[in-house]
Design a protein around this motif. Structure first.
Motif, PDB file in Angstrom:
ATOM      1  N   ARG A  29      53.614  35.075  51.093  1.00 22.09           N
ATOM      2  CA  ARG A  29      54.292  34.587  49.894  1.00 22.09           C
ATOM      3  C   ARG A  29      55.704  34.165  50.214  1.00 22.09           C
ATOM      4  O   ARG A  29      56.389  34.844  50.973  1.00 22.09           O
ATOM      5  CB  ARG A  29      54.401  35.719  48.874  1.00 22.09           C
ATOM      6  CG  ARG A  29      53.091  36.170  48.419  1.00 22.09           C
ATOM      7  CD  ARG A  29      53.239  37.341  47.506  1.00 22.09           C
ATOM      8  NE  ARG A  29      51.911  37.626  47.009  1.00 22.09           N
ATOM      9  CZ  ARG A  29      51.648  38.277  45.893  1.00 22.09           C
ATOM     10  NH1 ARG A  29      52.630  38.749  45.177  1.00 22.09           N
ATOM     11  NH2 ARG A  29      50.416  38.464  45.510  1.00 22.09           N
ATOM     12  N   GLU A  64      50.094  31.971  50.071  1.00 19.86           N
ATOM     13  CA  GLU A  64      49.378  32.344  48.855  1.00 19.86           C
ATOM     14  C   GLU A  64      50.148  31.784  47.654  1.00 19.86           C
ATOM     15  O   GLU A  64      49.585  31.226  46.731  1.00 19.86           O
ATOM     16  CB  GLU A  64      49.310  33.865  48.801  1.00 19.86           C
ATOM     17  CG  GLU A  64      48.335  34.413  47.818  1.00 19.86           C
ATOM     18  CD  GLU A  64      48.474  35.925  47.692  1.00 19.86           C
ATOM     19  OE1 GLU A  64      47.882  36.472  46.765  1.00 19.86           O
ATOM     20  OE2 GLU A  64      49.203  36.547  48.494  1.00 19.86           O
ATOM     21  N   GLU A  98      43.320  28.576  49.735  1.00 21.97           N
ATOM     22  CA  GLU A  98      42.154  29.350  49.328  1.00 21.97           C
ATOM     23  C   GLU A  98      41.214  28.500  48.495  1.00 21.97           C
ATOM     24  O   GLU A  98      41.638  27.630  47.739  1.00 21.97           O
ATOM     25  CB  GLU A  98      42.599  30.586  48.541  1.00 21.97           C
ATOM     26  CG  GLU A  98      43.002  31.728  49.453  1.00 21.97           C
ATOM     27  CD  GLU A  98      43.331  32.978  48.668  1.00 21.97           C
ATOM     28  OE1 GLU A  98      42.442  33.487  47.971  1.00 21.97           O
ATOM     29  OE2 GLU A  98      44.486  33.430  48.760  1.00 21.97           O
ATOM     30  N   ASP A 101      41.855  26.810  45.038  1.00 20.03           N
ATOM     31  CA  ASP A 101      43.293  26.706  44.770  1.00 20.03           C
ATOM     32  C   ASP A 101      43.716  25.242  44.911  1.00 20.03           C
ATOM     33  O   ASP A 101      44.293  24.834  45.916  1.00 20.03           O
ATOM     34  CB  ASP A 101      44.082  27.609  45.721  1.00 20.03           C
ATOM     35  CG  ASP A 101      45.534  27.765  45.287  1.00 20.03           C
ATOM     36  OD1 ASP A 101      45.959  27.026  44.369  1.00 20.03           O
ATOM     37  OD2 ASP A 101      46.240  28.599  45.858  1.00 20.03           O
TER      38      ASP A 101
ATOM     39  N   LYS B  52      46.402  32.453  39.681  1.00 16.62           N
ATOM     40  CA  LYS B  52      47.410  31.864  40.565  1.00 16.62           C
ATOM     41  C   LYS B  52      48.369  30.961  39.803  1.00 16.62           C
ATOM     42  O   LYS B  52      49.577  30.979  40.023  1.00 16.62           O
ATOM     43  CB  LYS B  52      46.729  31.064  41.680  1.00 16.62           C
ATOM     44  CG  LYS B  52      46.157  31.946  42.749  1.00 16.62           C
ATOM     45  CD  LYS B  52      46.037  31.185  44.045  1.00 16.62           C
ATOM     46  CE  LYS B  52      46.028  32.173  45.201  1.00 16.62           C
ATOM     47  NZ  LYS B  52      46.059  31.505  46.485  1.00 16.62           N
TER      48      LYS B  52
END
Lengths: 126, 181
Positions: A29, A64, A98, A101, B52
């Motif tokens: 992150r 992420e 991911e 995403d 997210k």
């Protein structure tokens, strides 16, 4: 030249910079309020590395989350790599995202359209 | 008459509240809040991609708050903590609402309002183009930002944001921003 290894925190990524094999890794992150401070040593390392780079430099970015403040620093890193490529070195950026995403894939594509370095988009499947 | 912040806060703090905070907005607070939310979002049964998106919006909205709060002058700030702000996340039906509130100097309202209206009216492609343009051309501001937070949030939520300025006194107003994920 020394390698750099920074452990990840809840707000900053894990970073590995290895001049021996030319592998650069940014993972986790990147959401600090002010990212300039965090990324400064990385940019400085890249300046030094560019003086005597590995024949091939591989960059693995596996984030992420990253905030807009980091997005600018990441672009600065990529600009350093673009200069490296211009100086006739082999450079490859692997952009991991991911599964599902789409925002992260889009961010990678945004960088790809700005920076003249080959990108590979790699989907991580659970 | 002063805009009633307590009343506004309790109005926000109703329904299905996931987190509500009123007080000083510091870097440590943001770290703590994000850790708590990370765990909370894990517990909620939501799609990973929505989770997210929501987390990204939370990060940007908290950091926008942190960077852009105007503090009331000491004489009239007695009842407010330093760097006072409000932050509430609620679930409304299928959507999540992220609300932030902070004081802003009245002379900053017009340019901010213009930016908000512009961002709200843009299509996803236009937002994407603007984002890349600013990313590639802008340097860091004095506050350490890049002026991309708002555009980033609009891009991720297809421009689903509402705002309101409520006059507090001759010099300051209270700025409320709601983002829907």
């Amino acid at each position: 030249m020394e390698s750099i290894a920074i452990e990840g925190t809840t707000k900053t990524p894990e970073v590995r910079l290895n001049p021996e094999n030319g592998v650069i890794e940014i993972k986790g992150r990147s959401i600090p309020e002010n990212s300039i401070e965090f990324y400064r040593p990385i940019i400085e390392w890249l300046d030094e590395y560019a003086k005597n780079p590995n024949k091939k430099t591989t960059v693995n970015v596996q984030l992420e989350y990253f905030n807009t403040s980091s997005s600018k620093c990441i672009l600065d890193i990529f600009k350093k790599l673009e200069s490296l490529k211009k100086a006739r070195n082999e450079v490859m950026i692997n952009w991991y995202y991911e599964e599902d995403d789409e925002d992260m894939l889009e961010s990678g594509e945004d960088y790809e359209s700005i920076i003249r370095v080959p990108f590979k988009m790699i989907e991580i499947v659970d | 008459m002063h805009f009633d912040i307590d009343q506004y806060y309790s109005r926000l703090n109703s329904g299905e509240v996931i987190l509500a905070y009123k007080g000083s907005i510091s870097s440590e607070l943001i770290t703590n809040v994000l850790e708590v939310l990370d765990a909370k979002l894990e517990d909620l049964v939501i799609e990973k991609s929505i989770k997210k998106k929501l987390y990204n919006v939370l990060v940007e909205s908290l950091q926008n708050l942190y960077h852009h709060i105007d503090d009331l002058p000491e004489t009239s700030s007695g009842k407010f903590d330093v760097h006072f702000g409000i932050f509430v996340i609620t679930k409304e039906g299928e959507r999540y609402k992220v609300s932030t509130g902070n004081f802003i100097k009245n002379n900053k309202i017009k340019p901010l309002q213009e930016r908000l209206d512009r961002v709200k009216s843009m299509s996803k492609d236009e937002l994407k183009t603007l984002y890349k343009q600013i990313l590639n051309n802008q340097d860091f501001t004095k506050k350490g930002g890049v002026g991309l937070g708002l555009i980033d949030m609009a891009k991720r939520t297809d421009g689903q944001l509402d705002y309101k300025f409520s006059e507090y006194n001759q010099e300051y107003s209270f700025f409320n921003l709601d983002i829907y994920v």
